[in-house]
Write a protein that holds these residues in place. Structure first.
Motif, mmCIF file in Angstrom:
data_model
loop_
_atom_site.group_PDB
_atom_site.id
_atom_site.type_symbol
_atom_site.label_atom_id
_atom_site.label_comp_id
_atom_site.label_asym_id
_atom_site.label_seq_id
_atom_site.Cartn_x
_atom_site.Cartn_y
_atom_site.Cartn_z
ATOM 1 N N LYS A 1 38.768 35.659 -10.439
ATOM 2 C CA LYS A 1 39.567 34.600 -11.023
ATOM 3 C C LYS A 1 40.990 34.719 -10.489
ATOM 4 C CE LYS A 1 36.967 34.066 -15.243
ATOM 5 N NZ LYS A 1 37.008 34.039 -16.703
ATOM 6 N N LEU A 2 41.615 33.577 -10.283
ATOM 7 C CA LEU A 2 42.962 33.527 -9.732
ATOM 8 C C LEU A 2 43.741 32.446 -10.469
ATOM 9 C CD1 LEU A 2 44.904 34.336 -7.325
ATOM 10 C CD2 LEU A 2 43.908 32.408 -6.117
ATOM 11 N N GLU A 3 44.937 32.772 -10.904
ATOM 12 C CA GLU A 3 45.775 31.799 -11.591
ATOM 13 C C GLU A 3 46.486 30.923 -10.569
ATOM 14 O OE1 GLU A 3 48.464 33.765 -14.229
ATOM 15 O OE2 GLU A 3 46.853 34.728 -15.340
ATOM 16 N N VAL A 4 46.321 29.608 -10.710
ATOM 17 C CA VAL A 4 46.978 28.644 -9.834
ATOM 18 C C VAL A 4 47.550 27.508 -10.697
ATOM 19 C CG1 VAL A 4 45.736 29.162 -7.697
ATOM 20 C CG2 VAL A 4 44.713 27.612 -9.343
ATOM 21 N N PRO A 5 48.505 27.824 -11.570
ATOM 22 C CA PRO A 5 49.003 26.818 -12.503
ATOM 23 C C PRO A 5 49.680 25.646 -11.791
ATOM 24 C CG PRO A 5 50.420 28.737 -12.522
ATOM 25 C CD PRO A 5 49.221 29.076 -11.686
ATOM 26 N N LEU A 21 36.834 37.075 2.387
ATOM 27 C CA LEU A 21 37.098 35.853 1.633
ATOM 28 C C LEU A 21 38.613 35.713 1.524
ATOM 29 C CD1 LEU A 21 35.714 33.591 -0.093
ATOM 30 C CD2 LEU A 21 36.252 35.011 -2.063
ATOM 31 N N THR A 22 39.142 34.601 2.012
ATOM 32 C CA THR A 22 40.589 34.375 2.001
ATOM 33 C C THR A 22 40.903 33.137 1.177
ATOM 34 O OG1 THR A 22 40.759 35.326 4.215
ATOM 35 C CG2 THR A 22 42.643 34.063 3.427
ATOM 36 N N ILE A 23 41.835 33.292 0.252
ATOM 37 C CA ILE A 23 42.304 32.193 -0.587
ATOM 38 C C ILE A 23 43.770 31.977 -0.252
ATOM 39 C CG2 ILE A 23 42.603 31.362 -2.945
ATOM 40 C CD1 ILE A 23 40.564 33.686 -3.679
ATOM 41 N N SER A 24 44.127 30.744 0.098
ATOM 42 C CA SER A 24 45.515 30.464 0.445
ATOM 43 C C SER A 24 45.891 29.087 -0.083
ATOM 44 C CB SER A 24 45.724 30.536 1.962
ATOM 45 O OG SER A 24 44.892 29.593 2.610
ATOM 46 N N GLY A 25 47.176 28.844 -0.119
ATOM 47 C CA GLY A 25 47.651 27.547 -0.575
ATOM 48 C C GLY A 25 49.158 27.501 -0.611
ATOM 49 N N ALA A 65 33.106 27.752 -5.988
ATOM 50 C CA ALA A 65 34.448 27.788 -6.548
ATOM 51 C C ALA A 65 34.612 26.643 -7.538
ATOM 52 C CB ALA A 65 35.497 27.683 -5.443
ATOM 53 N N SER A 66 35.306 26.936 -8.643
ATOM 54 C CA SER A 66 35.616 25.907 -9.629
ATOM 55 C C SER A 66 37.023 26.163 -10.154
ATOM 56 C CB SER A 66 34.596 25.900 -10.769
ATOM 57 O OG SER A 66 34.617 27.135 -11.450
ATOM 58 N N MET A 67 37.670 25.093 -10.620
ATOM 59 C CA MET A 67 39.039 25.230 -11.116
ATOM 60 C C MET A 67 39.162 24.428 -12.407
ATOM 61 S SD MET A 67 42.597 25.019 -8.961
ATOM 62 C CE MET A 67 42.410 23.372 -8.378
ATOM 63 N N LYS A 68 39.717 25.080 -13.422
ATOM 64 C CA LYS A 68 39.928 24.422 -14.707
ATOM 65 C C LYS A 68 41.148 25.035 -15.381
ATOM 66 C CE LYS A 68 37.794 23.399 -19.116
ATOM 67 N NZ LYS A 68 36.661 23.642 -20.020
ATOM 68 N N ASP A 69 42.029 24.186 -15.858
ATOM 69 C CA ASP A 69 43.217 24.611 -16.604
ATOM 70 C C ASP A 69 44.046 25.657 -15.847
ATOM 71 O OD1 ASP A 69 42.470 22.902 -18.680
ATOM 72 O OD2 ASP A 69 41.341 24.457 -19.719
ATOM 73 N N GLY A 70 44.192 25.484 -14.545
ATOM 74 C CA GLY A 70 45.015 26.384 -13.747
ATOM 75 C C GLY A 70 44.367 27.707 -13.386
ATOM 76 N N ILE A 71 43.072 27.846 -13.618
ATOM 77 C CA ILE A 71 42.346 29.068 -13.266
ATOM 78 C C ILE A 71 41.293 28.714 -12.216
ATOM 79 C CG2 ILE A 71 40.876 30.959 -14.085
ATOM 80 C CD1 ILE A 71 43.666 31.064 -15.273
ATOM 81 N N LEU A 72 41.385 29.357 -11.055
ATOM 82 C CA LEU A 72 40.409 29.202 -9.985
ATOM 83 C C LEU A 72 39.396 30.329 -10.129
ATOM 84 C CD1 LEU A 72 39.444 27.984 -7.263
ATOM 85 C CD2 LEU A 72 41.006 29.577 -6.149
ATOM 86 N N GLU A 73 38.119 29.976 -10.213
ATOM 87 C CA GLU A 73 37.067 30.972 -10.352
ATOM 88 C C GLU A 73 36.123 30.858 -9.165
ATOM 89 O OE1 GLU A 73 33.597 32.417 -13.467
ATOM 90 O OE2 GLU A 73 35.037 30.912 -14.098
ATOM 91 N N ILE A 74 35.900 31.983 -8.493
ATOM 92 C CA ILE A 74 35.017 32.020 -7.333
ATOM 93 C C ILE A 74 33.878 32.972 -7.643
ATOM 94 C CG2 ILE A 74 34.821 32.559 -4.884
ATOM 95 C CD1 ILE A 74 37.819 31.954 -4.675
#
Length: 92
Positions: A1-5, A21-25, A65-74
């Motif tokens: 899980k990653l916070e992306v508010p 696995l790389t997560i960027s933004g 991957a899914s995102m809800k309420d500022g939380i990215l879950e992979i």
């Protein structure tokens, strides 16, 4: 899980290559996107990148991957274990 508010899915990039696995933004600066004047902003902006080495039995076809309420879950599924194949012996 990653916070992306405050981010939307188009601002986040997820890649899988060579068991990495790389997560960027990039989170845009609020001061430049809104014409209002702020005294103080409690949110950070800028680009980020985080890499995770996955085990060799990770199945790249089953990474979700899914995102809800500022939380990215992979979620990463394991590849099915290869079972030993029994070899029959022919009698001649």
């Amino acid at each position: 899980k990653l916070e992306v508010p405050g981010m939307v899915k188009e601002e986040v990039k997820i890649e899988f290559h060579d068991n990495m696995l790389t997560i960027s933004g990039e989170k845009k600066d609020l001061k430049n996107s809104v014409e209002e004047k702020y005294h103080r902003i409690e949110s950070f902006s800028g680009s980020f990148s985080r890499g995770f080495s996955l085990p060799k039995n990770a199945n790249p076809e089953k990474i979700n991957a899914s995102m809800k309420d500022g939380i990215l879950e992979i979620k990463v599924a394991k590849a099915e274990e290869k079972k030993a194949k029994a070899i029959s012996i022919d009698v001649k």
